[in-house]
Design an enzyme around this catalytic site. Sequence first.
Site, PDB file in Angstrom:
ATOM      1  N   ASP A 184      23.209   0.627   4.929  1.00  0.00           N
ATOM      2  CA  ASP A 184      21.832   1.130   5.074  1.00  0.00           C
ATOM      3  C   ASP A 184      20.936   0.110   5.771  1.00  0.00           C
ATOM      4  O   ASP A 184      19.778  -0.061   5.407  1.00  0.00           O
ATOM      5  CB  ASP A 184      21.268   1.486   3.702  1.00  0.00           C
ATOM      6  CG  ASP A 184      20.109   2.482   3.781  1.00  0.00           C
ATOM      7  OD1 ASP A 184      19.999   3.181   4.802  1.00  0.00           O
ATOM      8  OD2 ASP A 184      19.321   2.565   2.829  1.00  0.00           O
TER       9      ASP A 184
ATOM     10  N   GLY B 210      12.209   5.858  -5.356  1.00  0.00           N
ATOM     11  CA  GLY B 210      11.501   5.055  -6.337  1.00  0.00           C
ATOM     12  C   GLY B 210      10.425   4.212  -5.698  1.00  0.00           C
ATOM     13  O   GLY B 210      10.080   4.396  -4.522  1.00  0.00           O
ATOM     14  N   ARG B 211       9.870   3.300  -6.462  1.00  0.00           N
ATOM     15  CA  ARG B 211       8.823   2.415  -5.951  1.00  0.00           C
ATOM     16  C   ARG B 211       9.063   1.002  -6.453  1.00  0.00           C
ATOM     17  O   ARG B 211       9.774   0.775  -7.443  1.00  0.00           O
ATOM     18  CB  ARG B 211       7.447   2.902  -6.407  1.00  0.00           C
ATOM     19  CG  ARG B 211       7.277   2.960  -7.923  1.00  0.00           C
ATOM     20  CD  ARG B 211       5.878   3.384  -8.316  1.00  0.00           C
ATOM     21  NE  ARG B 211       5.667   3.334  -9.755  1.00  0.00           N
ATOM     22  CZ  ARG B 211       4.488   3.252 -10.339  1.00  0.00           C
ATOM     23  NH1 ARG B 211       3.381   3.215  -9.588  1.00  0.00           N
ATOM     24  NH2 ARG B 211       4.367   3.213 -11.651  1.00  0.00           N
ATOM     25  N   VAL B 212       8.478   0.044  -5.734  1.00  0.00           N
ATOM     26  CA  VAL B 212       8.576  -1.370  -6.101  1.00  0.00           C
ATOM     27  C   VAL B 212       7.170  -1.891  -6.348  1.00  0.00           C
ATOM     28  O   VAL B 212       6.265  -1.687  -5.526  1.00  0.00           O
ATOM     29  CB  VAL B 212       9.271  -2.194  -4.998  1.00  0.00           C
ATOM     30  CG1 VAL B 212       9.373  -3.657  -5.426  1.00  0.00           C
ATOM     31  CG2 VAL B 212      10.660  -1.632  -4.702  1.00  0.00           C
TER      32      VAL B 212
ATOM     33  N   GLY C  21       6.098  -1.450  -2.383  1.00  0.00           N
ATOM     34  CA  GLY C  21       6.818  -0.520  -1.517  1.00  0.00           C
ATOM     35  C   GLY C  21       7.051   0.803  -2.214  1.00  0.00           C
ATOM     36  O   GLY C  21       7.061   0.882  -3.440  1.00  0.00           O
ATOM     37  N   GLN C  22       7.222   1.825  -1.419  1.00  0.00           N
ATOM     38  CA  GLN C  22       7.452   3.168  -1.946  1.00  0.00           C
ATOM     39  C   GLN C  22       8.521   3.832  -1.096  1.00  0.00           C
ATOM     40  O   GLN C  22       8.454   3.796   0.133  1.00  0.00           O
ATOM     41  CB  GLN C  22       6.159   3.999  -1.879  1.00  0.00           C
ATOM     42  CG  GLN C  22       6.288   5.424  -2.400  1.00  0.00           C
ATOM     43  CD  GLN C  22       6.226   5.507  -3.916  1.00  0.00           C
ATOM     44  OE1 GLN C  22       5.474   4.779  -4.554  1.00  0.00           O
ATOM     45  NE2 GLN C  22       7.025   6.391  -4.482  1.00  0.00           N
ATOM     46  N   GLY C  23       9.525   4.414  -1.747  1.00  0.00           N
ATOM     47  CA  GLY C  23      10.589   5.103  -1.031  1.00  0.00           C
ATOM     48  C   GLY C  23      10.847   6.464  -1.619  1.00  0.00           C
ATOM     49  O   GLY C  23      10.168   6.905  -2.556  1.00  0.00           O
ATOM     50  N   ARG C  24      11.868   7.128  -1.068  1.00  0.00           N
ATOM     51  CA  ARG C  24      12.200   8.466  -1.521  1.00  0.00           C
ATOM     52  C   ARG C  24      12.674   8.460  -2.963  1.00  0.00           C
ATOM     53  O   ARG C  24      12.456   9.399  -3.715  1.00  0.00           O
ATOM     54  CB  ARG C  24      13.277   9.060  -0.610  1.00  0.00           C
ATOM     55  CG  ARG C  24      13.711  10.462  -0.994  1.00  0.00           C
ATOM     56  CD  ARG C  24      14.776  11.002  -0.056  1.00  0.00           C
ATOM     57  NE  ARG C  24      14.250  11.176   1.300  1.00  0.00           N
ATOM     58  CZ  ARG C  24      14.818  10.674   2.391  1.00  0.00           C
ATOM     59  NH1 ARG C  24      15.901   9.965   2.289  1.00  0.00           N
ATOM     60  NH2 ARG C  24      14.288  10.885   3.571  1.00  0.00           N
TER      61      ARG C  24
ATOM     62  N   LYS D 173      11.520  -2.779  -9.568  1.00  0.00           N
ATOM     63  CA  LYS D 173      11.881  -1.516  -8.914  1.00  0.00           C
ATOM     64  C   LYS D 173      12.006  -0.452  -9.983  1.00  0.00           C
ATOM     65  O   LYS D 173      12.773  -0.603 -10.941  1.00  0.00           O
ATOM     66  CB  LYS D 173      13.187  -1.637  -8.131  1.00  0.00           C
ATOM     67  CG  LYS D 173      13.528  -0.339  -7.402  1.00  0.00           C
ATOM     68  CD  LYS D 173      14.562  -0.514  -6.318  1.00  0.00           C
ATOM     69  CE  LYS D 173      14.756   0.768  -5.521  1.00  0.00           C
ATOM     70  NZ  LYS D 173      15.725   0.616  -4.430  1.00  0.00           N
TER      71      LYS D 173
END
Length: 347
Positions: free
Chosen positions: A183, A74-76, A69-72, A91
Amino acid sequence: MPGKQPVERPVEAGAAEDGTEEGLGGLTPEELQQGQEAALALEDMMALSAQTLVHAEVDQLYQEVRPLGQGRYGRVLLVTHRQKGTPLALKQLPKPSTSLRGFLYEFCVGLSLGTHPAIVAAYGIGIESAHSYSFLTEPVLHGDLITFIQPKVGLPQPAAQRCAAQLASALEHIHSRGLVYRDLKPENVLVCDPACRRVKLADFGHTRPRGTLLRLAGPPIPYTAPELCAPPPLPEGLPIQPALDAWALGVLVFCLLTGYFPWDQPLVEADPFYEDFLIWQASGQPQDRPQPWFGLAPAADELLWGLLDPHPRRRSPVGSIKGYLGRPWKQLEREAEELGKGAEDGQ
């Protein structure tokens, strides 16, 4: 929530000279104490975790397999331990956009929640590298819930009820620890199997102790509770409560059942769909449902009216979902079509 982080601070114990709920921004003294105890416990855990960080480059310890996964922020990654071969999720948060305190906070919130079947299990290993902070959790390999929700259809009813029940249980667990998740959205719900039988809540960067004062930063989204959109009861902001998560759970259940949002913003002056919902809810007449709600059954109406009550003190708790499991939440296709046709004929 999307956008900038809201300005936040704890409610002070002396906020109310007379001890009234109004002076505490709507919290009772017992609720305020629960949030303060959770905040103190997290501070203690963060202090200990800062002393036990592993200082090493991630690729020295773990072999990257693939992104999860990729977010604003960081990434997993799916990784394996170089010596033991154990699969893990890592993470990784880059230092330029993450403070040590912010990293320790998210790391310790996950640890503080312990073992719950619908929450991603956090392992007590935090890593500081030259350019990032990282921590390890159990790997959940089938992506997030958003990829399973078919647009304008949602999930099959049994899957929707399973997901809702598991997420309600996870949120109840978080609330019992004096915390508010803040969230809830499909992107933060990880799926454990292709049939979507088991899901797990992840990503605790926005979780805060009950009573933390917050102001909304940026425009509201469908999951934003209406009390966050109103002028706050205290100058510093709104003391957050589990009712914020109940609202978000109601919006998510609607999405699971329909494949779309009930509204864009919970603001009467900005969103006619939200205004129609409030008029319908106030009428107490389920048969007069607005168009977006045509496909839902009466049990879902009742459940969502409770979770989506605009008044937080009247809003149903997340655990109310348990009383509606096993009952129809969707209309049969033919019934839904007849309802839609009847509404069109009446226009």
